[in-house]
Motif scaffolding. Sequence first.
Motif, short mmCIF file in Angstrom:
data_model
loop_
_atom_site.label_atom_id
_atom_site.label_comp_id
_atom_site.label_asym_id
_atom_site.label_seq_id
_atom_site.Cartn_x
_atom_site.Cartn_y
_atom_site.Cartn_z
N GLY A 55 41.67 72.69 -110.55
CA GLY A 55 41.48 73.77 -111.43
C GLY A 55 40.31 74.74 -111.39
O GLY A 55 40.01 75.16 -112.22
N LYS A 56 39.93 74.72 -110.28
CA LYS A 56 38.67 75.40 -110.01
C LYS A 56 38.78 76.92 -109.05
O LYS A 56 38.09 77.81 -108.96
N CYS A 57 39.92 76.51 -108.24
CA CYS A 57 40.07 77.72 -107.39
C CYS A 57 40.83 78.83 -107.82
O CYS A 57 40.79 80.09 -107.31
N GLY A 58 41.90 78.66 -108.89
CA GLY A 58 42.48 79.76 -109.47
C GLY A 58 43.60 80.17 -108.54
O GLY A 58 44.41 81.07 -108.83
N SER A 59 43.88 79.28 -107.74
CA SER A 59 45.00 79.94 -106.43
C SER A 59 46.78 79.40 -106.95
O SER A 59 47.58 80.08 -106.50
N CYS A 60 46.70 78.36 -107.69
CA CYS A 60 48.25 77.84 -107.74
C CYS A 60 48.78 78.34 -109.11
O CYS A 60 49.55 77.68 -109.57
#
Length: 248
Positions: A55-60
């Motif tokens: 929940g930290k990279c914002g990619s998915c």
Amino acid sequence: MNERTFRVWRGDAGGGDFAEFDVEVNEGEVVLDVVHRIQAEQAPDLAVRWNCKAGKCGSCSAEVNGMPRLMCMTRMNLFEEGEAVTITPLRTFPVVRDLVTDVSFNYEKARRMPAFAPPADLEPGEYRMQQVDVERSQEFRKCIECFLCQNTCHVVRDHEENKPPFSGPRLFIRAAELDMHPLDARDDRREQAQDDQGLGYCNITKCCTEVCPEHIKITDNAIIPMKERVAGDRYDPLVWLGRKIFRK
Ligand code: SF4
Ligand code: F3S
Ligand code: FES
């Protein structure tokens, strides 16, 4: 362990359709775990963007049963027993392939935004600000650039024609952060938000706030205060006069 039906949109810019997969689901898993199992066992060419699984990279980012979500933070026990899980790519941005979209719109808008401008007479290391100001902007700095808010906002969701003049909620929190920053020397952040970023298009529906995985109060703490200040600047004769007199 149980088996669930996943309906995953597959295709590219030219079009596509849903592919159906019956797949194993284990206790404690999230949607992204199951998508990875589909990739591993049934569709190795399924395109999906992810990175941290925390929940930290914002990619998915994707739409799961019609709701914009981070797949890595969406637990499978959210769904009813036997309920099929449907995954589609973000709707507001052009599809590259399967669940991967081209989100460069957001980076182009960010590039247009004037950077933080500290006072010219301060050297790095001399910046000082009150804790209360640090805390105010800290909320906005939690943004992980997942673009779920940008995807959800009705101004651009089904209105390609609004994309040129509208930067969207992610950029409004950036503008608000800089406008509230005591060391930002620019005094045109509000005008810029109104005239270049299309703040006026926002009619405070708050859909952006509802989908933000970082629980940033985008509308209440950034957009509405910015709108109030724009209105104050432009229509309050005393504010207008003050700015005329004191502006360099
Ligand atoms: Fe994602 Fe929230 Fe940042 Fe929007 S403001 S990009 S929803 S983290
Ligand atoms: Fe869009 Fe959020 Fe405004 S969803 S209309 S930017 S309150
Ligand atoms: Fe990083 Fe989901 S994989 S936010």
